[in-house]
Design an enzyme around this catalytic site. Structure first.
Site, PDB file in Angstrom:
ATOM      1  N   CYS A   1       0.761  -1.417  -0.268  1.00 54.66           N
ATOM      2  CA  CYS A   1      -0.404   0.354   0.360  1.00 54.66           C
ATOM      3  C   CYS A   1       0.787   1.275   0.493  1.00 54.66           C
ATOM      4  O   CYS A   1       2.149   1.159   0.758  1.00 54.66           O
ATOM      5  CB  CYS A   1      -1.186   0.321   1.317  1.00 54.66           C
ATOM      6  SG  CYS A   1      -2.045   1.913   1.410  1.00 54.66           S
TER       7      CYS A   1
ATOM      8  N   TYR B   1      -4.892   3.323  11.345  1.00 53.63           N
ATOM      9  CA  TYR B   1      -5.837   1.908  12.020  1.00 53.63           C
ATOM     10  C   TYR B   1      -5.954   0.975  11.196  1.00 53.63           C
ATOM     11  O   TYR B   1      -7.379   0.052  11.270  1.00 53.63           O
ATOM     12  CB  TYR B   1      -7.632   3.465  12.312  1.00 53.63           C
ATOM     13  CG  TYR B   1      -7.722   3.515  10.803  1.00 53.63           C
ATOM     14  CD1 TYR B   1      -7.910   2.683   9.163  1.00 53.63           C
ATOM     15  CD2 TYR B   1      -8.016   5.003  11.092  1.00 53.63           C
ATOM     16  CE1 TYR B   1      -8.989   3.983   9.038  1.00 53.63           C
ATOM     17  CE2 TYR B   1      -9.034   5.782  10.205  1.00 53.63           C
ATOM     18  CZ  TYR B   1      -8.416   5.380   9.279  1.00 53.63           C
ATOM     19  OH  TYR B   1      -9.170   6.265   7.860  1.00 53.63           O
TER      20      TYR B   1
ATOM     21  N   ARG C   1      -4.623   9.109   7.822  1.00 58.10           N
ATOM     22  CA  ARG C   1      -5.289   8.225   6.552  1.00 58.10           C
ATOM     23  C   ARG C   1      -3.586   9.145   5.846  1.00 58.10           C
ATOM     24  O   ARG C   1      -3.808  10.222   5.223  1.00 58.10           O
ATOM     25  CB  ARG C   1      -5.888   8.395   5.319  1.00 58.10           C
ATOM     26  CG  ARG C   1      -6.820   7.481   6.234  1.00 58.10           C
ATOM     27  CD  ARG C   1      -8.237   7.468   5.355  1.00 58.10           C
ATOM     28  NE  ARG C   1      -8.481   6.494   4.283  1.00 58.10           N
ATOM     29  CZ  ARG C   1      -7.388   5.314   4.091  1.00 58.10           C
ATOM     30  NH1 ARG C   1      -8.168   4.608   5.299  1.00 58.10           N
ATOM     31  NH2 ARG C   1      -7.545   4.682   2.845  1.00 58.10           N
TER      32      ARG C   1
ATOM     33  N   LEU D   1     -11.554  -1.008  14.206  1.00 60.83           N
ATOM     34  CA  LEU D   1     -11.104  -2.015  13.862  1.00 60.83           C
ATOM     35  C   LEU D   1      -9.915  -1.913  15.229  1.00 60.83           C
ATOM     36  O   LEU D   1      -9.444  -0.949  15.342  1.00 60.83           O
ATOM     37  CB  LEU D   1     -10.831  -3.425  13.385  1.00 60.83           C
ATOM     38  CG  LEU D   1     -11.765  -3.580  12.607  1.00 60.83           C
ATOM     39  CD1 LEU D   1     -11.608  -4.986  11.884  1.00 60.83           C
ATOM     40  CD2 LEU D   1     -12.797  -5.119  13.496  1.00 60.83           C
TER      41      LEU D   1
ATOM     42  N   ASP E   1     -11.955 -11.448   5.379  1.00 58.76           N
ATOM     43  CA  ASP E   1     -11.122 -10.508   5.318  1.00 58.76           C
ATOM     44  C   ASP E   1     -10.431  -9.989   6.219  1.00 58.76           C
ATOM     45  O   ASP E   1      -9.140  -9.876   6.776  1.00 58.76           O
ATOM     46  CB  ASP E   1     -11.404  -9.324   4.366  1.00 58.76           C
ATOM     47  CG  ASP E   1     -10.277  -7.672   4.253  1.00 58.76           C
ATOM     48  OD1 ASP E   1      -8.894  -8.856   4.000  1.00 58.76           O
ATOM     49  OD2 ASP E   1     -10.522  -7.059   3.931  1.00 58.76           O
TER      50      ASP E   1
ATOM     51  N   CYS F   1     -32.049  -9.434  24.930  1.00 57.75           N
ATOM     52  CA  CYS F   1     -32.059  -7.832  24.380  1.00 57.75           C
ATOM     53  C   CYS F   1     -33.314  -8.169  23.404  1.00 57.75           C
ATOM     54  O   CYS F   1     -33.400  -8.941  22.345  1.00 57.75           O
ATOM     55  CB  CYS F   1     -30.501  -8.195  23.598  1.00 57.75           C
ATOM     56  SG  CYS F   1     -30.185  -6.430  22.979  1.00 57.75           S
TER      57      CYS F   1
ATOM     58  N   CYS G   1     -29.707  -6.023  16.332  1.00 64.89           N
ATOM     59  CA  CYS G   1     -28.267  -6.369  16.100  1.00 64.89           C
ATOM     60  C   CYS G   1     -27.745  -7.845  15.853  1.00 64.89           C
ATOM     61  O   CYS G   1     -26.402  -7.507  14.890  1.00 64.89           O
ATOM     62  CB  CYS G   1     -27.996  -5.963  17.882  1.00 64.89           C
ATOM     63  SG  CYS G   1     -25.937  -6.337  17.691  1.00 64.89           S
TER      64      CYS G   1
ATOM     65  N   CYS H   1     -21.701  -3.041  21.629  1.00 68.05           N
ATOM     66  CA  CYS H   1     -23.031  -3.533  22.214  1.00 68.05           C
ATOM     67  C   CYS H   1     -24.128  -1.987  22.632  1.00 68.05           C
ATOM     68  O   CYS H   1     -25.155  -1.539  22.711  1.00 68.05           O
ATOM     69  CB  CYS H   1     -23.075  -3.919  22.934  1.00 68.05           C
ATOM     70  SG  CYS H   1     -24.552  -4.738  23.658  1.00 68.05           S
TER      71      CYS H   1
END
Length: 370
Positions: free
Chosen positions: A16, A22, A134, A195, A274, A317, A323, A340
């Site tokens: 890349c 991140y 970025r 993530l 992925d 829940c 969800c 959550c």
């Protein structure tokens, strides 16, 4: 009709020209033996195409990275030539391309248009926020180059959407970001929660409380535009409405169970997702294994499990039907969905409006049928 298959191909794998702090894929690279820093060769390309068209006549080809455009335009022209060579008359094919946008020129854009590619461009709203995370590998800012790539796509009338990674900075600036994207006439948005690094519980890039408030604020912007007949597509909300209408969600992370996918690294190594391109999840190599071999290995390691991706708290829940427990990669060390409480906060505040929107759409659909 054979079952549809989704193939995610990484022509340049980890290569890349950006070094986003991140990036989950760079984090995966740190946690596996093979770094996959080569361009996929012609033999591997051909093996993927031949075996794919032997396996299915409904194929979704997705190109991702790293940065897939580093493979250069001739690589993709060769790929299309091989697809044309081996496809069957009634095959149903789609092509998607996820990119940081910095290397998209007029020739690439014309190629995308000619072959009906859907292009996803990563852009975090506006330059100041985008350039926080970025940057190019030499630490220079990337937003100006992304905008040039977007201009080429626009000028060639390529179908594209904007993918924004939701960090704390994005979340607290979402009104400005959303309005900027709309003002720039970007009408198809994806907002993906950032993530955390593998096996981390620190919520390094996105705080759940901030994310919950972000969801409410973004929804209010979106629904206000809908009420004024400005149709902005936001993938997350589209999927919630689809579920309320009794349809399955389009996004795999909203199904509650993992879907069957194939991710091909540049040397042909094959993984089930992925988010799980890790040594323990290696399913084989497309240069020597068939799709049946790969599927058998998937079964052996139990990657797709029949029970849904639920924590024990999920069963009580009231929002589980929407969800579905979340994607496994968004689970913390206690196997609980990291966001959550974010979702609970959002549904507490805005579920009634979501349900009203779904009811209105259902009524319009019924009227159109009559």
């Amino acid at each position: 009709m054979k079952k549809p298959i989704t193939l995610m191909i990484k022509p340049a794998s980890s290569l890349c020209n950006l070094q986003c702090d991140y990036c989950f894929y760079l984090d995966e690279e740190k946690n596996r033996a093979n770094k996959y820093r080569t361009i996929m060769n012609s033999e591997t390309i051909e093996n993927i195409v031949i075996k794919a068209h032997q396996t299915s006549n409904n194929i979704n080809y997705i190109f991702q990275g790293g940065e897939p455009s580093l493979a250069t335009l001739p690589w993709f022209e060769n790929f299309i030539e091989l697809v044309d060579k081996y496809k069957n008359k009634n095959d149903i094919l789609s092509f998607s391309f996820q990119t940081n946008g910095t290397l998209i020129d007029d020739k690439f854009a014309k190629f995308f248009k000619k072959h009906n590619f859907l292009v996803g461009v990563s852009f975090d709203g506006f330059s100041r926020i985008h350039d926080i995370h970025r940057k190019f590998s030499d630490s220079t800012k990337s937003s100006r180059s992304v905008k040039k790539g977007l201009k080429h796509l626009e000028e060639n009338k390529v179908d594209y959407n904007i993918l924004t990674v939701v960090t704390n900075e994005v979340a607290i600036n979402i009104t400005k970001i959303y309005k900027n994207l709309v003002d720039e006439r970007f009408t198809y948005h994806q907002y993906i929660a950032c993530l955390d690094p593998i096996e981390s519980d620190e919520n390094k890039f996105l705080n759940p409380t901030i994310y919950g408030k972000f969801l409410v604020e973004l929804f209010d912007l979106w629904i206000n535009d809908l009420k004024q007949s400005r149709n902005i597509s936001i993938r997350l909300f589209n999927n919630f409405v689809s579920i309320l209408l009794g349809n399955p969600p389009e996004a795999c992370d909203m199904n509650g169970v993992c879907s069957q996918q194939y991710v091909f690294e540049s040397n042909g190594d094959t993984f089930p997702c992925d988010f799980y391109c890790l040594d323990d999840y290696l399913l084989g190599n497309i240069n020597k294994d068939s799709f049946d071999d790969i599927d058998n290995r998937r079964e052996q390691i139990g990657f797709i499990k029949n029970p849904p991706n639920l924590h024990e708290d999920c069963n009580s829940c009231p929002y589980l039907f929407l969800c579905r427990g979340g994607c496994p990669r968004y689970k913390n060390s206690e196997n609980k969905f990291r966001f959550c409480e974010s979702y609970k906060y959002f549904f507490d505040k805005r579920l009634v409006e979501l349900e009203s929107l779904a009811a209105m759409i259902s009524t319009e659909l019924d009227r159109d049928k009559s």
